[in-house]
Design a protein around this motif. Structure first.
Motif, PDB file in Angstrom:
ATOM      1  N   TYR A 149       0.806  -1.234   0.000  1.00 15.70           N
ATOM      2  CA  TYR A 149       0.000   0.000   0.000  1.00 15.70           C
ATOM      3  C   TYR A 149       0.828   1.268   0.000  1.00 15.70           C
ATOM      4  O   TYR A 149       0.304   2.367   0.141  1.00 15.70           O
ATOM      5  N   ARG A 197       3.028   2.631  -2.273  1.00 13.92           N
ATOM      6  CA  ARG A 197       3.266   3.436  -3.475  1.00 13.92           C
ATOM      7  C   ARG A 197       2.047   3.400  -4.403  1.00 13.92           C
ATOM      8  O   ARG A 197       2.052   2.727  -5.434  1.00 13.92           O
ATOM      9  N   PRO A 198       0.991   4.143  -4.025  1.00 17.45           N
ATOM     10  CA  PRO A 198      -0.224   4.123  -4.860  1.00 17.45           C
ATOM     11  C   PRO A 198       0.004   4.623  -6.284  1.00 17.45           C
ATOM     12  O   PRO A 198      -0.810   4.336  -7.160  1.00 17.45           O
ATOM     13  N   ASP A 199       1.114   5.326  -6.520  1.00 15.28           N
ATOM     14  CA  ASP A 199       1.409   5.751  -7.901  1.00 15.28           C
ATOM     15  C   ASP A 199       1.855   4.560  -8.752  1.00 15.28           C
ATOM     16  O   ASP A 199       1.749   4.593  -9.978  1.00 15.28           O
ATOM     17  N   ASP A 239      -2.333   1.179  -7.102  1.00 16.11           N
ATOM     18  CA  ASP A 239      -3.281   1.949  -6.293  1.00 16.11           C
ATOM     19  C   ASP A 239      -4.286   1.036  -5.568  1.00 16.11           C
ATOM     20  O   ASP A 239      -5.242   0.552  -6.163  1.00 16.11           O
ATOM     21  N   PHE A 240      -4.032   0.816  -4.281  1.00 17.74           N
ATOM     22  CA  PHE A 240      -4.905  -0.020  -3.462  1.00 17.74           C
ATOM     23  C   PHE A 240      -5.822   0.827  -2.570  1.00 17.74           C
ATOM     24  O   PHE A 240      -6.334   0.328  -1.568  1.00 17.74           O
ATOM     25  N   ASN A 241      -6.002   2.122  -2.917  1.00 19.19           N
ATOM     26  CA  ASN A 241      -6.807   3.008  -2.063  1.00 19.19           C
ATOM     27  C   ASN A 241      -8.209   2.459  -1.784  1.00 19.19           C
ATOM     28  O   ASN A 241      -8.760   2.696  -0.710  1.00 19.19           O
ATOM     29  N   TYR A 297      -4.308   5.339   1.304  1.00 17.33           N
ATOM     30  CA  TYR A 297      -2.884   5.670   1.400  1.00 17.33           C
ATOM     31  C   TYR A 297      -2.598   6.522   2.645  1.00 17.33           C
ATOM     32  O   TYR A 297      -1.567   6.351   3.301  1.00 17.33           O
ATOM     33  N   GLU A 306      -1.959   4.345   5.504  1.00 19.12           N
ATOM     34  CA  GLU A 306      -0.640   3.706   5.379  1.00 19.12           C
ATOM     35  C   GLU A 306       0.466   4.651   5.868  1.00 19.12           C
ATOM     36  O   GLU A 306       1.346   4.259   6.643  1.00 19.12           O
ATOM     37  N   LYS A 316      -0.710  11.081  -6.592  1.00 18.16           N
ATOM     38  CA  LYS A 316      -1.271  10.106  -5.644  1.00 18.16           C
ATOM     39  C   LYS A 316      -0.490  10.047  -4.337  1.00 18.16           C
ATOM     40  O   LYS A 316      -0.964   9.491  -3.353  1.00 18.16           O
ATOM     41  N   PRO A 342      -5.871  -3.520  -8.208  1.00 16.16           N
ATOM     42  CA  PRO A 342      -5.639  -2.722  -9.425  1.00 16.16           C
ATOM     43  C   PRO A 342      -5.385  -3.623 -10.634  1.00 16.16           C
ATOM     44  O   PRO A 342      -4.811  -4.708 -10.493  1.00 16.16           O
TER      45      PRO A 342
END
Ligand SMILES: [Zn+2]
Length: 473
Positions: A101, A103-105, A108-110, A115, A118, A180, A338
């Motif tokens: 979780y 590096r959503p860039d 993306d597990f938002n 994030y 996290e 992100k 994702p």
């Protein structure tokens, strides 16, 4: 004489240990195999030696038979063990945890794990993250870029009773946006002109950074001259304040451009093409340090395809809370995964180290350019602490000997820390940052993970106790 009741015994013992560390008598490590990573051949090991530590510094190193023990010294018999300078990881990021979780860039597990949560967790968990570094024998790390709160991480490490030395860079001066990751104090800031670069460097210099860092991303169609002008302005502003410039540049053309602009520290391998003579000449001119970060790309591939597995070292020395989350892909509902990750999971790629990066490490090493071991820990799949053992094993695949790998993780790391006079070797006057290993690290780099004691600034830690204190079994 009074008898001390049992209920007072434990607190008194804890107090005694506290006092012993606070008002330490000189400490003597006796009958040690002392490893000198700066030397070659048989001179690299002093057998049956005594190391005397006074306060936070090494006072004396000599043959056990000839080295007298100071009055009242606390003696630790380390017969059959190896004493090395504390390891240094010259490329880490405390704002990232190594889990899915972080590096959503990239993934993306938002929808499953916000994030913001996290990052909040990573801040709260810092004391444990500091401890996993020490438990792995790592007594110094360079956090080479993160939000402005990175400067608070450095301050927290200084105040902490159990933390490595931490040097930091602030937000990355970047060619691209990473929206992100922006929660109000972004780790990566897009800059479009030399003037903007100078202004951001000035804001960072106010916080006394150990490095200024550029994220030099060059995509097709980007104007090299315009980008190089930004990097040059950044370098000038940093150098005017006596601060070195670290640059992320993973292609040969981009790395050479970074060097022309004044880079002092290349924080990754050149991974797209063989390093050429022009690169080597520029690297020597700038007296750079080169950090290969071989594992991090593999870490992403393993983790995002659901094939990441902890090594034995990671099971023992990784943060148990992060380890517990590394298998989360198996429990996240399909509609919250994702697309990119789902694709990787459906057909996991073969994960192997980049041969170009290995060849380039060898080329750089043979040219006499200082190499600093670094993991890029905190990125997805690369855990804080024990990932150093994955990295050092890969470095031997470039043809480096265990002694050379250890040199990069000590002498090279001390250069990356800007503390060559204080760290990286075992000699009188140096800071007492050491690891005491159960097995010979020059026989096999895998033995570097076998620390019985870790000493930082003269204070003795036991990895097992550190790990138990953060919930490891
Ligand atoms: Zn990095």
């Amino acid at each position: 004489m009074t008898t001390i009741s049992r209920r007072w015994l434990a607190p008194l013992c804890a107090l005694a240990l506290l006092l012993a560390n606070a008002y330490a008598a000189p400490l003597a490590l006796v009958h040690a195999n002392v490893v000198h990573p700066e030397r070659d051949g048989p001179d690299a090991v002093d057998r049956d030696a005594t190391v005397i530590i006074d306060g936070d510094r090494i006072r004396e190193v000599g043959p056990a038979a000839e080295t007298g023990l100071p009055k009242g010294a606390r003696v630790i018999d380390v017969k059959g063990k190896w004493v090395i300078p504390g390891l240094i990881d010259s490329h880490v990021h405390f704002f990232q945890s190594g889990n899915l979780y972080t590096r959503p860039d990239a993934a993306d597990f938002n929808a499953w794990m916000p994030y913001a949560k996290e990052v909040e967790r990573n801040k709260k968990r810092l004391p444990a993250t500091f401890k996993v570094w020490l438990a792995s024998g790592v007594t110094s790390v360079v956090d080479i870029g993160g939000p402005f709160w990175n400067f608070e991480v450095r301050a927290a490490a200084e105040r902490s009773p159990a933390a490595p030395r931490v040097h930091v860079a602030g937000p990355l001066i970047s060619m691209v946006d990473r929206v992100k990751l922006d929660l109000g104090d972004p780790p990566i800031i897009k800059i479009t002109s030399p003037e903007e670069a100078r202004a951001l460097v000035k804001r960072e210099l106010a916080r006394k950074p150990d490095y200024i860092k550029v994220w030099y991303i060059h995509r097709e169609g980007d104007d090299f001259a315009k980008q190089e002008a930004i990097v040059r302005a950044t370098a000038e502003e940093a150098h005017a304040a006596g601060v070195r410039l670290a640059v992320h540049a993973t292609e040969l053309d981009v790395a050479k451009s970074a060097l022309r602009a004044g880079a002092d520290y290349l924080v990754h391998s050149v991974e797209d093409a063989p390093i050429d003579d022009e690169f080597l000449a520029l690297a020597k001119r700038n007296r750079i340090v080169y950090c290969p970060t071989l594992f991090v790309v593999m870490g992403y591939r393993y983790a995002l395809s659901g094939t990441w597995k902890p090594t034995g070292d990671e099971k023992r020395l990784g943060d148990p809370r992060i380890l517990a989350a590394m298998g989360d892909l198996a429990k996240i509902p399909k509609d919250k995964i994702p697309e990119r990750v789902a694709t990787l999971m459906a057909a996991p790629p073969e994960v192997k180290v980049s041969q170009v990066s290995l060849d380039n490490l060898r080329r750089v090493w043979d040219a006499g350019i200082p190499v600093a071991m670094g993991t890029d820990a905190g990125n997805i799949g690369t855990l804080h602490g024990p990932s150093v053992f994955r990295e050092m094993a890969l470095m031997t695949q470039a043809g480096l000997t265990p002694l050379q790998v250890l040199r990069s993780a000590t002498v090279g790391g001390a250069m990356a820390m800007g503390m060559s006079a204080d760290l990286g070797t075992i000699a009188p006057g140096r800071l007492a940052d050491l690891a005491v290993l159960d097995a010979d690290p020059l026989a096999d780099v895998a033995n570097l993970s076998q620390a019985r004691y870790v000493i930082k600034g003269g204070k003795v830690y036991e990895p097992r106790a550190l790990m138990r204190s953060i919930g490891a079994k």
